[in-house]
Design a protein around this motif. Structure first.
Motif, PDB file in Angstrom:
ATOM      1  N   VAL A 113       0.720  -1.291  -0.063  1.00 45.08           N
ATOM      2  CA  VAL A 113       0.003   0.054   0.156  1.00 45.08           C
ATOM      3  C   VAL A 113       0.940   1.364  -0.118  1.00 45.08           C
ATOM      4  O   VAL A 113       1.948   1.380   0.699  1.00 45.08           O
ATOM      5  CB  VAL A 113      -1.037  -0.048   1.195  1.00 45.08           C
ATOM      6  CG1 VAL A 113      -1.567   1.204   1.247  1.00 45.08           C
ATOM      7  CG2 VAL A 113      -2.019  -1.260   1.209  1.00 45.08           C
ATOM      8  N   LYS A 114       0.399   2.369  -0.801  1.00 43.06           N
ATOM      9  CA  LYS A 114       1.082   3.527  -0.707  1.00 43.06           C
ATOM     10  C   LYS A 114      -0.039   4.564  -0.683  1.00 43.06           C
ATOM     11  O   LYS A 114      -0.721   4.620  -1.708  1.00 43.06           O
ATOM     12  CB  LYS A 114       2.214   3.632  -1.806  1.00 43.06           C
ATOM     13  CG  LYS A 114       2.669   5.114  -1.902  1.00 43.06           C
ATOM     14  CD  LYS A 114       3.798   5.073  -3.289  1.00 43.06           C
ATOM     15  CE  LYS A 114       4.611   6.502  -3.176  1.00 43.06           C
ATOM     16  NZ  LYS A 114       5.458   6.504  -4.245  1.00 43.06           N
TER      17      LYS A 114
ATOM     18  N   ALA B 253       1.717  13.993   3.848  1.00 47.29           N
ATOM     19  CA  ALA B 253       2.251  12.849   4.166  1.00 47.29           C
ATOM     20  C   ALA B 253       1.963  11.950   3.387  1.00 47.29           C
ATOM     21  O   ALA B 253       1.070  11.742   2.616  1.00 47.29           O
ATOM     22  CB  ALA B 253       1.339  12.418   5.715  1.00 47.29           C
ATOM     23  N   VAL B 254       2.797  10.793   3.399  1.00 42.97           N
ATOM     24  CA  VAL B 254       2.913   9.640   2.513  1.00 42.97           C
ATOM     25  C   VAL B 254       3.099   8.200   3.502  1.00 42.97           C
ATOM     26  O   VAL B 254       4.068   8.464   4.462  1.00 42.97           O
ATOM     27  CB  VAL B 254       3.912   9.483   1.482  1.00 42.97           C
ATOM     28  CG1 VAL B 254       3.933   8.092   0.878  1.00 42.97           C
ATOM     29  CG2 VAL B 254       3.575  10.415   0.488  1.00 42.97           C
ATOM     30  N   ARG B 255       2.396   7.545   3.458  1.00 46.20           N
ATOM     31  CA  ARG B 255       2.461   6.339   4.229  1.00 46.20           C
ATOM     32  C   ARG B 255       2.582   5.038   3.210  1.00 46.20           C
ATOM     33  O   ARG B 255       1.843   4.819   2.462  1.00 46.20           O
ATOM     34  CB  ARG B 255       1.247   5.925   4.923  1.00 46.20           C
ATOM     35  CG  ARG B 255       1.438   4.862   6.143  1.00 46.20           C
ATOM     36  CD  ARG B 255       0.963   5.379   7.541  1.00 46.20           C
ATOM     37  NE  ARG B 255       1.412   4.335   8.449  1.00 46.20           N
ATOM     38  CZ  ARG B 255       1.437   4.641  10.056  1.00 46.20           C
ATOM     39  NH1 ARG B 255       0.700   5.730  10.214  1.00 46.20           N
ATOM     40  NH2 ARG B 255       1.857   3.861  10.600  1.00 46.20           N
ATOM     41  N   LEU B 256       3.633   4.086   3.735  1.00 47.90           N
ATOM     42  CA  LEU B 256       4.096   2.928   2.849  1.00 47.90           C
ATOM     43  C   LEU B 256       4.057   1.694   3.466  1.00 47.90           C
ATOM     44  O   LEU B 256       4.495   1.846   4.670  1.00 47.90           O
ATOM     45  CB  LEU B 256       5.270   3.307   2.026  1.00 47.90           C
ATOM     46  CG  LEU B 256       5.422   4.712   1.447  1.00 47.90           C
ATOM     47  CD1 LEU B 256       6.765   5.224   2.133  1.00 47.90           C
ATOM     48  CD2 LEU B 256       5.917   4.311  -0.085  1.00 47.90           C
ATOM     49  N   TYR B 257       3.460   0.630   2.781  1.00 47.58           N
ATOM     50  CA  TYR B 257       3.520  -0.711   3.778  1.00 47.58           C
ATOM     51  C   TYR B 257       4.254  -1.681   2.648  1.00 47.58           C
ATOM     52  O   TYR B 257       4.085  -1.641   1.545  1.00 47.58           O
ATOM     53  CB  TYR B 257       2.050  -1.163   3.703  1.00 47.58           C
ATOM     54  CG  TYR B 257       1.265  -0.264   4.939  1.00 47.58           C
ATOM     55  CD1 TYR B 257       1.147  -0.938   6.296  1.00 47.58           C
ATOM     56  CD2 TYR B 257       0.830   0.848   4.740  1.00 47.58           C
ATOM     57  CE1 TYR B 257       0.581  -0.110   7.267  1.00 47.58           C
ATOM     58  CE2 TYR B 257       0.266   1.651   5.596  1.00 47.58           C
ATOM     59  CZ  TYR B 257       0.090   1.207   6.872  1.00 47.58           C
ATOM     60  OH  TYR B 257      -0.569   1.936   7.937  1.00 47.58           O
ATOM     61  N   ARG B 258       4.863  -2.792   3.155  1.00 44.84           N
ATOM     62  CA  ARG B 258       5.553  -3.789   2.671  1.00 44.84           C
ATOM     63  C   ARG B 258       5.757  -4.945   3.506  1.00 44.84           C
ATOM     64  O   ARG B 258       5.922  -4.887   4.661  1.00 44.84           O
ATOM     65  CB  ARG B 258       7.163  -3.254   2.300  1.00 44.84           C
ATOM     66  CG  ARG B 258       7.909  -4.209   1.521  1.00 44.84           C
ATOM     67  CD  ARG B 258       9.101  -3.408   0.961  1.00 44.84           C
ATOM     68  NE  ARG B 258       9.925  -4.410   0.348  1.00 44.84           N
ATOM     69  CZ  ARG B 258      11.236  -4.974   0.686  1.00 44.84           C
ATOM     70  NH1 ARG B 258      11.583  -4.163   1.923  1.00 44.84           N
ATOM     71  NH2 ARG B 258      11.957  -5.720   0.140  1.00 44.84           N
ATOM     72  N   GLY B 259       5.277  -6.134   2.648  1.00 42.42           N
ATOM     73  CA  GLY B 259       5.667  -7.177   3.540  1.00 42.42           C
ATOM     74  C   GLY B 259       7.046  -7.797   3.487  1.00 42.42           C
ATOM     75  O   GLY B 259       7.515  -7.928   2.419  1.00 42.42           O
TER      76      GLY B 259
ATOM     77  N   VAL C 134       6.259   2.863   6.632  1.00 49.83           N
ATOM     78  CA  VAL C 134       6.751   3.824   7.132  1.00 49.83           C
ATOM     79  C   VAL C 134       5.882   5.183   6.741  1.00 49.83           C
ATOM     80  O   VAL C 134       5.171   5.219   5.839  1.00 49.83           O
ATOM     81  CB  VAL C 134       8.113   3.840   5.975  1.00 49.83           C
ATOM     82  CG1 VAL C 134       8.639   5.580   5.864  1.00 49.83           C
ATOM     83  CG2 VAL C 134       9.139   3.113   6.591  1.00 49.83           C
ATOM     84  N   MET C 135       5.910   6.115   7.709  1.00 48.25           N
ATOM     85  CA  MET C 135       5.095   7.449   7.771  1.00 48.25           C
ATOM     86  C   MET C 135       6.065   8.307   7.436  1.00 48.25           C
ATOM     87  O   MET C 135       6.951   8.765   8.278  1.00 48.25           O
ATOM     88  CB  MET C 135       4.472   7.400   8.924  1.00 48.25           C
ATOM     89  CG  MET C 135       3.381   8.723   8.846  1.00 48.25           C
ATOM     90  SD  MET C 135       2.155   8.563   7.950  1.00 48.25           S
ATOM     91  CE  MET C 135       1.352  10.061   8.497  1.00 48.25           C
ATOM     92  N   SER C 136       5.959   9.454   6.316  1.00 42.46           N
ATOM     93  CA  SER C 136       6.740  10.414   6.179  1.00 42.46           C
ATOM     94  C   SER C 136       5.675  11.502   6.056  1.00 42.46           C
ATOM     95  O   SER C 136       5.029  11.759   5.533  1.00 42.46           O
ATOM     96  CB  SER C 136       7.310  10.156   4.747  1.00 42.46           C
ATOM     97  OG  SER C 136       7.944  11.370   4.347  1.00 42.46           O
ATOM     98  N   SER C 137       6.118  12.493   7.034  1.00 39.54           N
ATOM     99  CA  SER C 137       5.265  13.799   7.397  1.00 39.54           C
ATOM    100  C   SER C 137       6.237  14.779   7.094  1.00 39.54           C
ATOM    101  O   SER C 137       7.069  15.217   7.984  1.00 39.54           O
ATOM    102  CB  SER C 137       4.853  13.608   8.667  1.00 39.54           C
ATOM    103  OG  SER C 137       4.079  12.537   8.837  1.00 39.54           O
TER     104      SER C 137
END
Length: 204
Positions: free
Chosen positions: A133-134, A148-154, A162-165
Motif C-alpha cells: 500500500v502507498k 504525508a505519505v504512508r507505505l507498507y511492505r511485507g 513507513v510514515m513520512s510527514s
C-alpha cells in the motif's frame, strides 16, 4: 505544536502458503542521487535497513517495534514500524493488498475527522508495485501544513510501514523526503536476532 497524524494499525493476517509467483519489480525510483546512508535495525535487530545519515534518531519504542527520525532544518519526521504476523506476508498478494488498503484509507479518514484537521488532499492510494500500500494525503493541523505519505511492505513474517510527514515543506522538499522514506522501506531485509545492530537515541 500539534503533531501530524501517525495512524497505528494492528493487523493479523492468515496466509496459508507463500506465493508461488515472483514479487513485482519495484517501481519507486529516487529522483536524485540518494544521500549517504547508515544502517539501523528494529525488532531485536531482525529487520535491518538503511537511513539517511543526516536524519536524527529521536525515539525508539520500548518494544523495539517503532523508530522515529527528525529531518534536519525543520519539524518534518519519518517513522518506521513493524507488526509481526503469524504467517509469511507476501508483498504481492492481491487480496491482502486490497484488505490492507481499505483498512488504511478508512482509518486515516476517521482519524483526520477525529482530529478536526483541515483536509487539503483527501487520503488517496498511489499505484506502486513496490509496496503493498502507498497512500498520500495533505492536511492542516493547527498552524502546520502536513504533506504525508504512508507505505507498507511485507518482509518475511512482518508488515513494515513507513510514515513520512513533511511539515511546512515546499512540494519539491516533500517529494525528496518521501522518496528517501520509500528507499528506506525498500532497503529492509530480515535476519537473525542481533540487538547490537540497532542505533541508540543520543542522550542529552
Amino acid at each position: 505544536m500539534r503533531r501530524p497524524i501517525l495512524l497505528t494499525l494492528i493487523l493479523c493476517f492468515s496466509i496459508a502458503a507463500a506465493p508461488t509467483t515472483r514479487p513485482s519489480r519495484p517501481t519507486t525510483r529516487p529522483t536524485a542521487k540518494p544521500p549517504a546512508r547508515v544502517r539501523d535495525a528494529i525488532n531485536k535487530g531482525t529487520l535491518r535497513f538503511l537511513v539517511p545519515a543526516d536524519w536524527e534518531l529521536v525515539e525508539r519504542g520500548a518494544d523495539d517495534l517503532s523508530v522515529k527520525y527528525k529531518l534536519p532544518g525543520g519539524d518534518s519526521e519519518v517513522s518506521i514500524n513493524v507488526k509481526p504476523q503469524q504467517s509469511f506476508v507476501p508483498n504481492n498478494h492481491p487480496g491482502l493488498r486490497k484488505q490492507l488498503a481499505d483498512f488504511v484509507l478508512r482509518g486515516s479518514a476517521d482519524e483526520l475527522k477525529q482530529r478536526n484537521a483541515e483536509v487539503l488532499d483527501a487520503p488517496k492510494l498511489i499505484n506502486d508495485a513496490a509496496f503493498m500500500v502507498k497512500m498520500h494525503e495533505r492536511f492542516r493541523d493547527g498552524h502546520d501544513e502536513v504533506d504525508a505519505v504512508r507505505l507498507y511492505r511485507g518482509v518475511s513474517w512482518n508488515i513494515v510501514d513507513v510514515m513520512s510527514s513533511a511539515i511546512k515543506a515546499e512540494p519539491d522538499q516533500a517529494k525528496a523526503q518521501h522518496d528517501a522514506a520509500a528507499l528506506m522501506l525498500l532497503s529492509v531485509t530480515s535476519g537473525p536476532e542481533d540487538p547490537k545492530l540497532a542505533r541508540q537515541v543520543k542522550k542529552e
